[in-house]
Design a protein around this motif. Structure first.
Motif, PDB file in Angstrom:
ATOM      1  N   LYS A 220       0.830  -1.204   0.000  1.00  0.00           N
ATOM      2  CA  LYS A 220       0.000   0.000   0.000  1.00  0.00           C
ATOM      3  C   LYS A 220       0.864   1.253   0.000  1.00  0.00           C
ATOM      4  O   LYS A 220       0.578   2.222  -0.716  1.00  0.00           O
ATOM      5  N   GLY A 221       1.937   1.251   0.781  1.00  0.00           N
ATOM      6  CA  GLY A 221       2.793   2.421   0.863  1.00  0.00           C
ATOM      7  C   GLY A 221       3.477   2.747  -0.447  1.00  0.00           C
ATOM      8  O   GLY A 221       3.854   3.900  -0.686  1.00  0.00           O
ATOM      9  N   LEU A 222       3.649   1.741  -1.306  1.00  0.00           N
ATOM     10  CA  LEU A 222       4.288   1.962  -2.602  1.00  0.00           C
ATOM     11  C   LEU A 222       3.270   2.159  -3.723  1.00  0.00           C
ATOM     12  O   LEU A 222       3.633   2.106  -4.898  1.00  0.00           O
ATOM     13  N   GLU A 223       2.024   2.413  -3.358  1.00  0.00           N
ATOM     14  CA  GLU A 223       0.989   2.589  -4.382  1.00  0.00           C
ATOM     15  C   GLU A 223       1.319   3.696  -5.376  1.00  0.00           C
ATOM     16  O   GLU A 223       1.190   3.493  -6.591  1.00  0.00           O
ATOM     17  N   PRO A 224       1.759   4.889  -4.939  1.00  0.00           N
ATOM     18  CA  PRO A 224       2.102   5.928  -5.928  1.00  0.00           C
ATOM     19  C   PRO A 224       3.256   5.501  -6.840  1.00  0.00           C
ATOM     20  O   PRO A 224       3.223   5.756  -8.044  1.00  0.00           O
ATOM     21  N   ALA A 225       4.258   4.842  -6.280  1.00  0.00           N
ATOM     22  CA  ALA A 225       5.387   4.391  -7.100  1.00  0.00           C
ATOM     23  C   ALA A 225       4.946   3.294  -8.064  1.00  0.00           C
ATOM     24  O   ALA A 225       5.384   3.261  -9.233  1.00  0.00           O
ATOM     25  N   ARG A 226       4.071   2.405  -7.605  1.00  0.00           N
ATOM     26  CA  ARG A 226       3.571   1.343  -8.494  1.00  0.00           C
ATOM     27  C   ARG A 226       2.771   1.933  -9.644  1.00  0.00           C
ATOM     28  O   ARG A 226       2.898   1.502 -10.798  1.00  0.00           O
ATOM     29  N   ALA A 227       1.951   2.936  -9.341  1.00  0.00           N
ATOM     30  CA  ALA A 227       1.147   3.585 -10.379  1.00  0.00           C
ATOM     31  C   ALA A 227       2.048   4.277 -11.397  1.00  0.00           C
ATOM     32  O   ALA A 227       1.811   4.199 -12.617  1.00  0.00           O
ATOM     33  N   ALA A 228       3.088   4.948 -10.913  1.00  0.00           N
ATOM     34  CA  ALA A 228       4.013   5.632 -11.818  1.00  0.00           C
ATOM     35  C   ALA A 228       4.743   4.624 -12.704  1.00  0.00           C
ATOM     36  O   ALA A 228       4.946   4.862 -13.903  1.00  0.00           O
ATOM     37  N   LEU A 229       5.125   3.491 -12.113  1.00  0.00           N
ATOM     38  CA  LEU A 229       5.826   2.475 -12.889  1.00  0.00           C
ATOM     39  C   LEU A 229       4.913   1.855 -13.936  1.00  0.00           C
ATOM     40  O   LEU A 229       5.318   1.659 -15.094  1.00  0.00           O
ATOM     41  N   LEU A 230       3.680   1.540 -13.571  1.00  0.00           N
ATOM     42  CA  LEU A 230       2.745   0.966 -14.536  1.00  0.00           C
ATOM     43  C   LEU A 230       2.482   1.922 -15.688  1.00  0.00           C
ATOM     44  O   LEU A 230       2.356   1.500 -16.845  1.00  0.00           O
ATOM     45  N   LYS A 231       2.433   3.198 -15.395  1.00  0.00           N
ATOM     46  CA  LYS A 231       2.237   4.200 -16.450  1.00  0.00           C
ATOM     47  C   LYS A 231       3.417   4.192 -17.416  1.00  0.00           C
ATOM     48  O   LYS A 231       3.242   4.259 -18.643  1.00  0.00           O
ATOM     49  N   LYS A 232       4.626   4.101 -16.860  1.00  0.00           N
ATOM     50  CA  LYS A 232       5.807   4.032 -17.723  1.00  0.00           C
ATOM     51  C   LYS A 232       5.804   2.744 -18.533  1.00  0.00           C
ATOM     52  O   LYS A 232       6.155   2.740 -19.728  1.00  0.00           O
ATOM     53  N   MET A 233       5.423   1.640 -17.909  1.00  0.00           N
ATOM     54  CA  MET A 233       5.382   0.371 -18.619  1.00  0.00           C
ATOM     55  C   MET A 233       4.365   0.406 -19.755  1.00  0.00           C
ATOM     56  O   MET A 233       4.619  -0.109 -20.848  1.00  0.00           O
ATOM     57  N   LEU A 276      12.519  -3.793  -6.064  1.00  0.00           N
ATOM     58  CA  LEU A 276      11.415  -4.724  -5.813  1.00  0.00           C
ATOM     59  C   LEU A 276      10.382  -4.655  -6.929  1.00  0.00           C
ATOM     60  O   LEU A 276       9.842  -5.672  -7.359  1.00  0.00           O
ATOM     61  N   LEU A 277      10.124  -3.437  -7.388  1.00  0.00           N
ATOM     62  CA  LEU A 277       9.085  -3.230  -8.395  1.00  0.00           C
ATOM     63  C   LEU A 277       9.583  -3.456  -9.815  1.00  0.00           C
ATOM     64  O   LEU A 277       8.799  -3.846 -10.690  1.00  0.00           O
ATOM     65  N   THR A 278      10.865  -3.214 -10.063  1.00  0.00           N
ATOM     66  CA  THR A 278      11.375  -3.330 -11.431  1.00  0.00           C
ATOM     67  C   THR A 278      11.996  -4.679 -11.736  1.00  0.00           C
ATOM     68  O   THR A 278      12.112  -5.052 -12.906  1.00  0.00           O
ATOM     69  N   GLU A 279      12.392  -5.422 -10.715  1.00  0.00           N
ATOM     70  CA  GLU A 279      13.024  -6.719 -10.935  1.00  0.00           C
ATOM     71  C   GLU A 279      12.105  -7.891 -10.623  1.00  0.00           C
ATOM     72  O   GLU A 279      12.318  -8.993 -11.115  1.00  0.00           O
ATOM     73  N   GLY A 280      11.089  -7.668  -9.802  1.00  0.00           N
ATOM     74  CA  GLY A 280      10.173  -8.740  -9.442  1.00  0.00           C
ATOM     75  C   GLY A 280       9.061  -8.885 -10.461  1.00  0.00           C
ATOM     76  O   GLY A 280       8.477  -7.897 -10.915  1.00  0.00           O
ATOM     77  N   SER A 281       8.752 -10.109 -10.845  1.00  0.00           N
ATOM     78  CA  SER A 281       7.696 -10.369 -11.822  1.00  0.00           C
ATOM     79  C   SER A 281       6.340 -10.427 -11.120  1.00  0.00           C
ATOM     80  O   SER A 281       6.072 -11.345 -10.346  1.00  0.00           O
ATOM     81  N   GLY A 282       5.499  -9.433 -11.349  1.00  0.00           N
ATOM     82  CA  GLY A 282       4.167  -9.393 -10.750  1.00  0.00           C
ATOM     83  C   GLY A 282       4.082  -8.596  -9.468  1.00  0.00           C
ATOM     84  O   GLY A 282       3.003  -8.435  -8.897  1.00  0.00           O
ATOM     85  N   THR A 283       5.220  -8.067  -8.980  1.00  0.00           N
ATOM     86  CA  THR A 283       5.199  -7.300  -7.729  1.00  0.00           C
ATOM     87  C   THR A 283       4.446  -5.989  -7.872  1.00  0.00           C
ATOM     88  O   THR A 283       4.026  -5.409  -6.876  1.00  0.00           O
ATOM     89  N   THR A 289       2.480 -11.624  -4.408  1.00  0.00           N
ATOM     90  CA  THR A 289       3.770 -11.728  -5.087  1.00  0.00           C
ATOM     91  C   THR A 289       4.741 -10.703  -4.524  1.00  0.00           C
ATOM     92  O   THR A 289       5.926 -10.987  -4.314  1.00  0.00           O
ATOM     93  N   PHE A 290       4.242  -9.499  -4.268  1.00  0.00           N
ATOM     94  CA  PHE A 290       5.078  -8.446  -3.685  1.00  0.00           C
ATOM     95  C   PHE A 290       5.635  -8.889  -2.331  1.00  0.00           C
ATOM     96  O   PHE A 290       6.829  -8.751  -2.063  1.00  0.00           O
ATOM     97  N   ALA A 291       4.769  -9.421  -1.474  1.00  0.00           N
ATOM     98  CA  ALA A 291       5.207  -9.833  -0.138  1.00  0.00           C
ATOM     99  C   ALA A 291       6.211 -10.973  -0.226  1.00  0.00           C
ATOM    100  O   ALA A 291       7.242 -10.972   0.475  1.00  0.00           O
TER     101      ALA A 291
END
Length: 402
Positions: A220-233, A276-283, A289-291
């Motif tokens: 949950k704490g990485l939600e903004p970073a995850r959203a930014a990464l998905l947008k870039k992806m 964690l977000l860029t190297e993990g598949s599905g994180t 998967t993240f945990a």
């Protein structure tokens, strides 16, 4: 550029501590083959953003190499020297882009049928390094805790099936204040032995209240970073000619600022979160998967003395492209499927803990959150047995560490 031609100025773009470490051992690096050096630089270039355990490992490896005579270096690295590389690889900027070089090198070795020889050379070197550098003693018994099944009202299946033969299954656990008691025990360990990045709390959902003495990461704490990464992806996937290898390379170059992280944060921890977000598949899209991946990386990289991982419900599976390209603000959750995932994640957590030094003294506790089932693995407890003792989670934790 070959290693023998290296000069201190070649490392001007490295972060300060990494540059200092490399320049102090430049003489030995100049004697090593090109097939090997970039693999070492791939780790050293991020020295400033490594955990203490990783820095120590790099320091010891460089010290070990420096301790060898020129003749010993020639003998021990002869298998790497026999590996033939293309002029294109020799001309590549392997000093500043060592990770990209290693990827290209692997592809080239595979295409030229040299990968088996290289893998054997690397395995033999790893064994030599391990025998030359004995593992250090740890300050306290290592402890792993996995909390699974958040949000599941009932479940009739058998849990901890893979762990049962290694410990004692408790079927009458008092669940009141369970997470609070576990966190309290983890925090007590952090106060007893305050080691930087030594005591962790990872949550697949929202972090519960906890002491700042713990290093914490949450989905949950990485939600903004995850959203930014998905947008870039999304943007990269839609580019013509973009394939999985190119996407992986682009993601590997991202830094915390690219994902909107606070520049005033913990530089080491923020880099870890990005990886964690860029190297993990599905994180990026599955909390379970993240945990699970975070637990693996915390143990592998930080060699945590204490690691509590709490799994949370993940979203129900949909086609991958749909989840990446059209993420939902409030996706449908799958509590039962998440419990099954987390049960296996707890097993992987224990396996990864057992790969660390002093594993024969380590303890592990897995609990079905809000319920009466738990399993404890500890040197003092019998294996493959059941107990009907009525204990709360604090008492169970004390038993695990007795």
């Amino acid at each position: 550029m070959l290693p023998r031609d290296l000069q201190p100025t070649n490392f001007a773009a490295y972060p300060p501590e990494a540059r200092k470490a490399i320049e102090a051992h430049l003489d030995v690096l100049k004697q090593l083959p090109l097939s090997f050096v970039p693999s070492l630089l791939r780790e050293a270039i991020d020295y400033d953003y490594k955990f203490p355990a990783e820095r120590t490992a790099i320091d010891k490896e460089l010290a070990y190499l420096t301790s060898l005579s020129s003749g010993q270096l020639r003998d021990r690295f002869q298998p790497f020297s026999r590996v033939s590389l293309s002029p294109t690889l020799e001309e590549f900027d392997w000093i500043n882009l060592p990770a990209q070089f290693v990827e290209k090198e692997s592809a080239y070795l595979w295409s030229t049928h040299q990968l088996d020889a290289f893998s054997k050379a690397a395995t033999d070197y790893g064994a030599q390094l391990e025998s030359a550098i004995p593992a250090e003693s740890i300050a306290m018994r290592r402890l792993g805790i996995a909390v699974i099944g958040q949000g599941v009202a009932s479940y009739d299946g058998k849990l901890f099936r893979n762990l049962c033969s290694h410990g004692t299954f408790f079927k009458n656990v008092k669940s009141d204040r369970g997470l609070e008691l576990l966190l309290s025990g983890v925090e007590a360990r952090a106060r007893e032995h305050p080691v930087p990045y030594g005591h962790w709390y990872v949550d697949g959902g929202q972090l519960a209240d906890h002491s700042p003495a713990l290093t914490s990461v949450s989905y949950k704490g990485l939600e903004p970073a995850r959203a930014a990464l998905l947008k870039k992806m999304q943007a990269e996937i839609q580019r013509p000619g973009m394939g999985p290898e190119e996407l992986r390379t682009d993601m590997a170059r991202l830094v915390p600022a690219d994902l909107g992280m606070d520049k005033a944060g913990d530089a080491v921890l923020d880099r870890f979160k990005v990886k964690l977000l860029t190297e993990g598949s599905g994180t990026q899209i599955f909390s379970t998967t993240f945990a699970q991946w975070t637990a693996r990386e915390v143990l592998r990289r930080a060699e945590a003395l204490t690691l509590l991982v709490r799994f949370a419900p993940r979203q129900r599976q949909r086609p991958m492209n749909e989840m990446l390209l059209s993420p939902k603000a409030n996706p449908e959750l799958d509590p039962i499927g998440s419990l099954v995932d987390a049960d296996m994640g707890a097993y992987y957590h224990w396996i990864n803990q057992q790969r660390l030094p002093a594993s024969e003294r380590s303890s592990f506790l897995a609990w079905f959150e809000g319920h009466t089932q738990a399993l404890v693995i500890a040197p003092s407890l019998p294996k493959g047995t059941e107990s009907s003792s009525e204990l709360d989670l604090g008492q169970l934790l004390s038993l695990a560490l007795s």
